[in-house]
Design an enzyme around this catalytic site. Structure first.
Site, mmCIF file in Angstrom:
data_model
loop_
_atom_site.group_PDB
_atom_site.id
_atom_site.type_symbol
_atom_site.label_atom_id
_atom_site.label_comp_id
_atom_site.label_asym_id
_atom_site.label_seq_id
_atom_site.Cartn_x
_atom_site.Cartn_y
_atom_site.Cartn_z
ATOM 1 N N ALA A 42 1.188 -1.692 0.332
ATOM 2 C CA ALA A 42 -0.029 0.371 0.150
ATOM 3 C C ALA A 42 1.131 1.591 -0.590
ATOM 4 O O ALA A 42 1.496 1.298 0.576
ATOM 5 C CB ALA A 42 -0.891 -0.271 1.339
ATOM 6 N N VAL A 43 0.924 2.166 -1.099
ATOM 7 C CA VAL A 43 1.232 3.382 -0.801
ATOM 8 C C VAL A 43 0.138 4.739 -0.883
ATOM 9 O O VAL A 43 -0.822 4.329 -1.747
ATOM 10 C CB VAL A 43 1.967 3.795 -2.078
ATOM 11 N N GLU A 97 -1.897 -11.472 -5.610
ATOM 12 C CA GLU A 97 -2.786 -11.106 -6.136
ATOM 13 C C GLU A 97 -2.596 -10.030 -6.164
ATOM 14 O O GLU A 97 -2.490 -9.106 -5.385
ATOM 15 C CB GLU A 97 -4.137 -11.509 -4.898
ATOM 16 N N ASN A 110 -6.528 -3.587 -11.433
ATOM 17 C CA ASN A 110 -5.795 -2.019 -11.109
ATOM 18 C C ASN A 110 -4.351 -1.979 -11.938
ATOM 19 O O ASN A 110 -3.283 -3.035 -12.090
ATOM 20 C CB ASN A 110 -5.052 -2.538 -9.700
ATOM 21 N N TYR A 160 4.303 -4.618 -11.087
ATOM 22 C CA TYR A 160 4.690 -5.590 -10.768
ATOM 23 C C TYR A 160 5.070 -6.783 -12.395
ATOM 24 O O TYR A 160 5.833 -6.681 -12.068
ATOM 25 C CB TYR A 160 3.624 -6.655 -11.283
#
Length: 142
Positions: A66-67, A99, A104, A111
């Site tokens: 999370a950012v 996952e 997104n 990734y």
């Protein structure tokens, strides 16, 4: 960046709530449970971003990355991901899984740029009915 500790659970949850929709945000109890799992580890930059992962039996998985919105597009996600991969290698993992929501685009770009490739799909995995893509990357000790 520094390693996460169990006493960070409430602050990690607050950060997670900034980065994810309410239905997907983890509370402090969930953070504590994740941190208490065998092989769990994580890194964070307080107020900006976090990654939680775990390693077991030669494999690792990203539990969450999370950012905070104000810290996005500055390379922090890539740094957190690299740190998690390094931590996984140090714990004996030869591959890493994660996952990500199929829609997104920003996370998928991160990734994929780090060498992850799709190896599966979980239909209607998320609360909103969207699919999750399962991604994998081989890890090397170098």
């Amino acid at each position: 960046m520094r390693a996460v500790r169990p006493e960070d659970a409430a602050a990690l949850a607050a950060l997670h709530a900034m980065a994810f929709p309410p239905a997907e945000a983890w509370g402090s109890d969930a953070m504590g449970l994740m941190l208490g799992m065998p092989g769990a580890f994580g890194l964070w930059r307080p107020g900006d971003g976090l990654v939680l992962a775990r390693a077991a039996a030669g494999e690792a998985e990203i539990l969450t990355l999370a950012v905070a919105p104000a810290a996005r597009r500055q390379g922090l996600g890539a740094m957190l991901l690299a740190g998690a991969m390094q931590g996984a290698v140090l714990r004996g993992a030869g591959e890493m899984f994660l996952e990500v929501a199929a829609g997104n685009a920003a996370a998928l770009a991160l990734y994929r740029s780090a060498g992850f490739a799709e190896v599966g799909r979980r239909r209607r995995y998320y609360a909103d009915g969207s699919d999750a893509l399962v991604l994998r990357r081989a890890l090397s000790p170098s």
